[in-house]
Design a protein around this motif. Structure first.
Motif, PDB file in Angstrom:
ATOM      1  N   LEU A   1      47.995  31.217  23.974  1.00  0.00           N
ATOM      2  CA  LEU A   1      48.924  30.790  25.024  1.00  0.00           C
ATOM      3  C   LEU A   1      48.332  29.620  25.795  1.00  0.00           C
ATOM      4  CD1 LEU A   1      51.554  31.225  26.599  1.00  0.00           C
ATOM      5  CD2 LEU A   1      50.330  32.906  28.008  1.00  0.00           C
ATOM      6  N   GLY A   2      47.021  29.663  26.033  1.00  0.00           N
ATOM      7  CA  GLY A   2      46.357  28.536  26.676  1.00  0.00           C
ATOM      8  C   GLY A   2      46.452  27.273  25.850  1.00  0.00           C
ATOM      9  N   VAL A   3      46.317  27.411  24.517  1.00  0.00           N
ATOM     10  CA  VAL A   3      46.452  26.261  23.617  1.00  0.00           C
ATOM     11  C   VAL A   3      47.870  25.695  23.692  1.00  0.00           C
ATOM     12  CG1 VAL A   3      46.433  25.535  21.197  1.00  0.00           C
ATOM     13  CG2 VAL A   3      44.657  27.072  22.051  1.00  0.00           C
TER      14      VAL A   3
ATOM     15  N   GLY B   1      41.196  18.412  20.894  1.00  0.00           N
ATOM     16  CA  GLY B   1      40.285  17.887  21.909  1.00  0.00           C
ATOM     17  C   GLY B   1      39.593  18.972  22.708  1.00  0.00           C
ATOM     18  N   ALA B   2      38.605  18.534  23.503  1.00  0.00           N
ATOM     19  CA  ALA B   2      37.826  19.479  24.305  1.00  0.00           C
ATOM     20  C   ALA B   2      38.686  20.143  25.364  1.00  0.00           C
ATOM     21  CB  ALA B   2      36.648  18.748  24.955  1.00  0.00           C
ATOM     22  N   ALA B   3      39.668  19.410  25.907  1.00  0.00           N
ATOM     23  CA  ALA B   3      40.504  19.962  26.970  1.00  0.00           C
ATOM     24  C   ALA B   3      41.294  21.177  26.487  1.00  0.00           C
ATOM     25  CB  ALA B   3      41.459  18.890  27.489  1.00  0.00           C
ATOM     26  N   VAL B   4      41.767  21.121  25.249  1.00  0.00           N
ATOM     27  CA  VAL B   4      42.514  22.248  24.693  1.00  0.00           C
ATOM     28  C   VAL B   4      41.597  23.449  24.501  1.00  0.00           C
ATOM     29  CG1 VAL B   4      43.762  23.070  22.659  1.00  0.00           C
ATOM     30  CG2 VAL B   4      44.266  20.816  23.593  1.00  0.00           C
ATOM     31  N   GLN B   5      40.382  23.210  24.033  1.00  0.00           N
ATOM     32  CA  GLN B   5      39.433  24.306  23.858  1.00  0.00           C
ATOM     33  C   GLN B   5      39.081  24.944  25.195  1.00  0.00           C
ATOM     34  OE1 GLN B   5      38.884  25.140  20.709  1.00  0.00           O
ATOM     35  NE2 GLN B   5      40.171  23.371  20.233  1.00  0.00           N
ATOM     36  N   ILE B   6      38.939  24.117  26.214  1.00  0.00           N
ATOM     37  CA  ILE B   6      38.655  24.637  27.560  1.00  0.00           C
ATOM     38  C   ILE B   6      39.834  25.454  28.068  1.00  0.00           C
ATOM     39  CG2 ILE B   6      38.269  23.978  29.966  1.00  0.00           C
ATOM     40  CD1 ILE B   6      36.680  21.564  28.898  1.00  0.00           C
ATOM     41  N   ALA B   7      41.050  24.980  27.805  1.00  0.00           N
ATOM     42  CA  ALA B   7      42.245  25.715  28.223  1.00  0.00           C
ATOM     43  C   ALA B   7      42.324  27.065  27.532  1.00  0.00           C
ATOM     44  CB  ALA B   7      43.496  24.890  27.917  1.00  0.00           C
ATOM     45  N   ALA B   8      42.028  27.085  26.232  1.00  0.00           N
ATOM     46  CA  ALA B   8      42.062  28.345  25.476  1.00  0.00           C
ATOM     47  C   ALA B   8      41.006  29.314  25.986  1.00  0.00           C
ATOM     48  CB  ALA B   8      41.849  28.066  23.990  1.00  0.00           C
TER      49      ALA B   8
ATOM     50  N   ASP C   1      48.988  22.039  24.891  1.00  0.00           N
ATOM     51  CA  ASP C   1      49.765  21.172  24.008  1.00  0.00           C
ATOM     52  C   ASP C   1      51.035  20.689  24.696  1.00  0.00           C
ATOM     53  OD1 ASP C   1      50.334  20.151  21.162  1.00  0.00           O
ATOM     54  OD2 ASP C   1      52.114  21.361  21.562  1.00  0.00           O
ATOM     55  N   ARG C   2      51.667  21.583  25.444  1.00  0.00           N
ATOM     56  CA  ARG C   2      52.887  21.215  26.171  1.00  0.00           C
ATOM     57  C   ARG C   2      52.598  20.150  27.227  1.00  0.00           C
ATOM     58  NH1 ARG C   2      57.890  23.821  26.912  1.00  0.00           N
ATOM     59  NH2 ARG C   2      59.226  22.335  28.008  1.00  0.00           N
TER      60      ARG C   2
END
Length: 253
Positions: free
Chosen positions: A46-48, A60-67, A52-53
């Motif tokens: 859901l974080g990913v 990217g690193a930001a998506v991994q941090i969000a997840a 993405d939205r």
């Protein structure tokens, strides 16, 4: 002739997931919180989806941090509910999974690739794992295993949930929710009656499940993730029945 160049990164990915998730799976089974991985994995994804939205780079690193942030928040929430309402923790975990899953569906409703995203979440894309990504994941898993085997008696409940969130966040993006769940639970469940060398038996079962499942998927031209799940489960059932039969035929002393 199957393309064997696809096999070795996928097999390495499976062995890495097995190495990390087998000891955690035994602990999950002992704690009686079998479906926690589904909930935390769904929250991580859901974080990913949210990242993405927001237009962030998919790898990217930001998506991994969000997840990871989402998974940690979910794990800490479940740790709190475990202390607050331990008698209904499994139900709370189930509700958490359902809410996170449906929130993801709502976010993806307007996305033309929403169905593809959901399929990737569940079944994964293990055949398309890149070797460079495996290096990063291997380093993360090495830290998780070092922390688990050296500190597990001192981790406590919060430490376990946090470590679990790190492991699942990496794994769900590597092999998908179904394989994460199967790797955690099937070896631990199949070897539950073993009193000696249980960890080694779990590792052997997980590794053989990935190797056999990948081989069958290539030769039968079937989706790798679901076939690995079915193969590992069949092997686990065989181990469980063999152990049960051996105990039934052993004379009582």
């Amino acid at each position: 002739m199957p393309d064997l160049s696809l096999v070795w990164p996928a097999l390495v990915a499976g062995l890495l997931v097995t190495a990390t998730h087998v000891p955690l799976g035994i602990q999950v089974l002992n704690r009686g919180i079998v479906f926690i991985d589904l909930a935390v994995a769904q929250i991580a994804w859901l974080g990913v989806i949210v990242a993405d939205r927001m237009g962030l780079e998919p790898q990217g690193a930001a998506v991994q941090i969000a997840a990871l942030t989402a998974a940690l928040l979910g794990a800490l929430l479940l740790n709190w509910t475990d202390k607050r309402w331990p008698q209904v923790q499994e139900a709370v975990i189930g509700v958490t999974f359902i809410v996170a899953a449906n929130a993801a569906i709502l976010i993806l409703a307007s996305n033309p690739h929403g169905a593809e995203h959901l399929k990737d979440l569940l079944t994964g894309q293990i055949l398309w794992v890149s070797p460079s990504r495996l290096v990063v994941v291997a380093m993360v898993y090495a830290l998780i295993l070092a922390a688990w085997f050296s500190l597990r008696r001192r981790l406590g409940s919060i430490g376990f949930y946090v470590l679990f969130a790190f492991a699942v966040t990496a794994s769900v993006q590597l092999v998908g929710v179904y394989l994460v769940f199967a790797t955690l639970i099937v070896p631990a469940l199949a070897t539950r009656a073993l009193t000696r060398r249980r960890l080694a038996a779990c590792y052997a079962l997980g590794a053989l499940g990935y190797a056999a499942g990948l081989g069958l998927s290539l030769f039968a031209d079937l989706p790798s993730g679901p076939l690995i799940v079915c193969t590992m489960t069949a092997l686990g059932l065989g181990v469980f029945l063999f152990k049960s039969r051996a105990e039934a035929t052993t004379p009582a002393r």
